[in-house]
Design a protein around this motif. Structure first.
Motif, PDB file in Angstrom:
ATOM      1  N   ILE A   9      63.555  44.230  66.695  1.00 38.91           N
ATOM      2  CA  ILE A   9      64.551  44.157  65.844  1.00 38.91           C
ATOM      3  C   ILE A   9      65.369  42.854  65.485  1.00 38.91           C
ATOM      4  CG2 ILE A   9      67.199  44.814  65.875  1.00 38.91           C
ATOM      5  CD1 ILE A   9      66.364  47.363  67.821  1.00 38.91           C
ATOM      6  N   ILE A  10      65.010  42.070  66.449  1.00 43.15           N
ATOM      7  CA  ILE A  10      65.933  40.701  66.357  1.00 43.15           C
ATOM      8  C   ILE A  10      64.631  39.967  65.354  1.00 43.15           C
ATOM      9  CG2 ILE A  10      65.919  38.441  67.341  1.00 43.15           C
ATOM     10  CD1 ILE A  10      66.924  39.758  69.838  1.00 43.15           C
ATOM     11  N   PHE A  11      63.349  40.360  65.480  1.00 44.81           N
ATOM     12  CA  PHE A  11      62.538  39.519  64.668  1.00 44.81           C
ATOM     13  C   PHE A  11      62.638  40.154  63.122  1.00 44.81           C
ATOM     14  CE2 PHE A  11      58.452  39.571  62.235  1.00 44.81           C
ATOM     15  CZ  PHE A  11      58.194  38.296  62.309  1.00 44.81           C
ATOM     16  N   TRP A  12      62.602  41.243  62.861  1.00 39.89           N
ATOM     17  CA  TRP A  12      62.744  41.851  61.423  1.00 39.89           C
ATOM     18  C   TRP A  12      63.994  41.359  60.825  1.00 39.89           C
ATOM     19  CZ3 TRP A  12      58.545  41.977  59.244  1.00 39.89           C
ATOM     20  CH2 TRP A  12      57.480  42.512  59.810  1.00 39.89           C
ATOM     21  N   SER A  13      65.169  41.329  61.523  1.00 48.93           N
ATOM     22  CA  SER A  13      66.160  40.870  60.883  1.00 48.93           C
ATOM     23  C   SER A  13      66.573  39.677  60.511  1.00 48.93           C
ATOM     24  CB  SER A  13      67.562  41.260  61.943  1.00 48.93           C
ATOM     25  OG  SER A  13      67.293  40.949  63.295  1.00 48.93           O
ATOM     26  N   ILE A  14      65.694  38.539  61.327  1.00 42.36           N
ATOM     27  CA  ILE A  14      65.691  37.389  61.182  1.00 42.36           C
ATOM     28  C   ILE A  14      64.781  37.041  59.963  1.00 42.36           C
ATOM     29  CG2 ILE A  14      65.187  35.068  61.966  1.00 42.36           C
ATOM     30  CD1 ILE A  14      66.121  35.789  64.445  1.00 42.36           C
ATOM     31  N   ALA A  15      63.625  37.913  59.931  1.00 44.80           N
ATOM     32  CA  ALA A  15      62.474  37.743  59.125  1.00 44.80           C
ATOM     33  C   ALA A  15      62.970  38.139  57.555  1.00 44.80           C
ATOM     34  CB  ALA A  15      61.412  38.713  59.398  1.00 44.80           C
ATOM     35  N   GLY A  16      63.770  39.157  57.684  1.00 38.70           N
ATOM     36  CA  GLY A  16      64.266  39.518  56.205  1.00 38.70           C
ATOM     37  C   GLY A  16      65.294  38.712  55.626  1.00 38.70           C
ATOM     38  N   LEU A  17      66.057  37.921  56.606  1.00 42.65           N
ATOM     39  CA  LEU A  17      66.807  36.778  56.086  1.00 42.65           C
ATOM     40  C   LEU A  17      66.215  35.621  55.594  1.00 42.65           C
ATOM     41  CD1 LEU A  17      69.602  36.159  58.855  1.00 42.65           C
ATOM     42  CD2 LEU A  17      69.987  37.286  56.562  1.00 42.65           C
ATOM     43  N   ALA A  20      62.744  35.912  54.323  1.00 42.84           N
ATOM     44  CA  ALA A  20      62.021  36.463  53.259  1.00 42.84           C
ATOM     45  C   ALA A  20      62.746  36.394  52.041  1.00 42.84           C
ATOM     46  CB  ALA A  20      61.498  37.819  53.773  1.00 42.84           C
ATOM     47  N   PHE A  21      63.804  36.663  52.067  1.00 46.02           N
ATOM     48  CA  PHE A  21      64.570  36.662  50.661  1.00 46.02           C
ATOM     49  C   PHE A  21      64.870  35.526  49.843  1.00 46.02           C
ATOM     50  CE2 PHE A  21      68.496  37.037  47.997  1.00 46.02           C
ATOM     51  CZ  PHE A  21      67.720  38.230  47.070  1.00 46.02           C
ATOM     52  N   ALA A  24      62.578  31.196  46.231  1.00 43.27           N
ATOM     53  CA  ALA A  24      61.841  29.992  46.065  1.00 43.27           C
ATOM     54  C   ALA A  24      60.570  30.221  45.127  1.00 43.27           C
ATOM     55  CB  ALA A  24      61.499  29.417  47.124  1.00 43.27           C
ATOM     56  N   LEU A  25      59.656  31.204  45.643  1.00 48.34           N
ATOM     57  CA  LEU A  25      58.428  31.685  44.995  1.00 48.34           C
ATOM     58  C   LEU A  25      58.414  32.017  43.633  1.00 48.34           C
ATOM     59  CD1 LEU A  25      56.335  32.561  48.134  1.00 48.34           C
ATOM     60  CD2 LEU A  25      56.455  30.518  47.022  1.00 48.34           C
ATOM     61  N   ARG A  26      59.520  32.876  43.480  1.00 49.42           N
ATOM     62  CA  ARG A  26      59.708  33.608  41.962  1.00 49.42           C
ATOM     63  C   ARG A  26      59.974  32.456  40.869  1.00 49.42           C
ATOM     64  NH1 ARG A  26      64.725  36.911  40.795  1.00 49.42           N
ATOM     65  NH2 ARG A  26      65.458  34.856  40.490  1.00 49.42           N
ATOM     66  N   ASP A  27      60.398  31.366  41.203  1.00 48.17           N
ATOM     67  CA  ASP A  27      60.474  30.284  40.253  1.00 48.17           C
ATOM     68  C   ASP A  27      59.396  29.121  40.104  1.00 48.17           C
ATOM     69  OD1 ASP A  27      62.965  31.473  39.770  1.00 48.17           O
ATOM     70  OD2 ASP A  27      64.118  30.019  41.076  1.00 48.17           O
ATOM     71  N   LEU A  28      58.437  29.472  40.727  1.00 47.40           N
ATOM     72  CA  LEU A  28      56.980  28.989  40.326  1.00 47.40           C
ATOM     73  C   LEU A  28      56.574  29.390  38.975  1.00 47.40           C
ATOM     74  CD1 LEU A  28      55.374  29.037  43.820  1.00 47.40           C
ATOM     75  CD2 LEU A  28      56.160  27.178  42.949  1.00 47.40           C
TER      76      LEU A  28
END
Lengths: 255, 114
Positions: free
Chosen positions: A8-16, A18-19, A24-28
């Motif tokens: 739970i801790i991992f995926w909540s931090i990972a979600g924060l 990943a967005f 950042a990657l979308r503007d490449l």
């Protein structure tokens, strides 16, 4: 319970995380729409300035050769650390090579596997040398060829015994090859400084483009890197195998 | 869809980190580190990709072909070599730690004393 809390801790931090990463990657530039001038400039000048058609090798050993020098030293330091850690410890001793599990019968030599090894060993060895010396003309180079060079000797072990590989993994010889590769590359890069030219200036004649002896220092760099990488990967397999086959606990041996 | 390589990059990176965070075996952990690192290869190569581009090796390509970026390919090469050797170093650490503590579970490994 602790595992699910970790998730739970991992995926909540990972979600924060990943967005913003996606933003950042979308503007490449779009995938497939590479527009940057750097790569095009390298390819436009590498045939004229370095007499090599191989853009990747020109970048690796010439235009960004300084980075490759740093990478060589990372490889060197990682390998030195690995060898330092695999020395026999205080509570260990070396015994005669024992390349089988104690609770199982030793299998007899398997002819098809030996035949496959005999076929693959010279083939990989030739292919690796070809890839190293043609690194400035065709895809490949010192790093790829060096790994393949070590793989050729892995076939010796896979189709035989530890004792078959042992003659090829003489540590003083391999260490000298590795040091020759690393130091040779550094000295080759630093030698123009002696005559007052910038670091990594090409001092050798460039030769005719497409020839085996062309592109100045590129083939030499490939050769030195091939030596270092091949020796490094052979030393690594030897270090890992020694841990299993040769080095054991003192207590085990006494009982 | 032009975002797909970037989505795969993020996915690979996160799934590698997830493996590292929940790993119960050091060797599995090193493999996960390598998965996370492989996202950087994908990112580098997709940044330099040009649609229907040719290899950045100029001999034998048809005239007018658009080669892809050689710089990121060289960076990916560096990335792979460094990743392989550093993984080997961590595997040696895992091996020695297993010999000391008798376990490969990073949660059960007792604290190291110098």
């Amino acid at each position: 319970m602790r595992q699910s809390a970790t998730r739970i801790i991992f995926w909540s931090i990972a979600g924060l995380f990943a967005f913003p990463l996606f933003l950042a990657l979308r503007d490449l530039p779009d995938f497939g729409a590479y527009a940057g001038p750097y790569g095009d400039l390298v390819l436009a000048t590498c045939t004229g300035e370095r007499h090599t058609p191989q853009g990747v090798a020109a970048v690796t050993f010439d235009y960004r050769g300084f980075d490759t020098l740093g990478e060589e030293f990372i490889l060197f330091a990682a390998l030195a650390g690995a060898l330092l850690l695999t020395r026999p410890q205080e509570d260990e001793r070396q015994h005669p090579p024992r390349d089988h599990a104690l609770d199982r019968p030793v299998p007899q030599g398997n002819e098809p596997i030996v035949a496959a090894g005999r076929l693959m060993f010279p083939f990989s060895l030739m292919l690796s040398i070809y890839i190293i010396v043609h690194g400035h003309l065709t895809p490949g180079g010192g790093f790829q060829g060096g790994v393949l060079l070590a793989t050729a000797f892995y076939y010796v072990y896979l189709s035989g015994e530890y004792q078959d590989l042992h003659p090829f993994t003489s540590v003083p010889l391999l260490e000298s090859l590795k040091v020759l590769g690393a130091a040779g590359f550094a000295l080759l890069a630093a030698s123009p400084l002696a005559v007052g030219l910038p670091f990594m200036t090409n001092l050798l004649p460039l030769g005719r483009e497409g020839g085996l002896l062309s592109a100045g220092t590129l083939p030499l760099c490939n050769l030195l890197v091939g030596c270092e990488v091949g020796a490094a990967f052979l030393l690594l397999i030897d270090a890992f195998l020694r841990q299993v086959v040769v080095i054991g606990k003192k207590k085990e041996e006494d009982s | 869809m032009s975002e797909l390589p970037f989505l795969v990059t993020i996915w690979l990176f996160l799934i590698g980190l997830y493996g590292i965070a929940t790993s119960r075996n050091t060797i599995h952990l090193v493999s996960c580190l390598f998965v996370a690192q492989s996202s950087t290869y994908l990112l580098l190569l997709s940044v330099g990709y040009r649609a229907h581009g040719s290899a950045p090796i100029l001999s034998g390509i048809p005239p007018g072909a658009q080669p892809v970026d050689p710089v990121v390919q060289s960076l990916a090469l560096t990335d792979i070599v460094v990743g392989a050797t550093v993984s080997a170093l961590i595997l040696i650490f895992a091996l020695q730690s297993h010999k000391r503590s008798g376990t490969q579970d990073p949660r059960r490994t007792p604290p190291m004393r110098g």
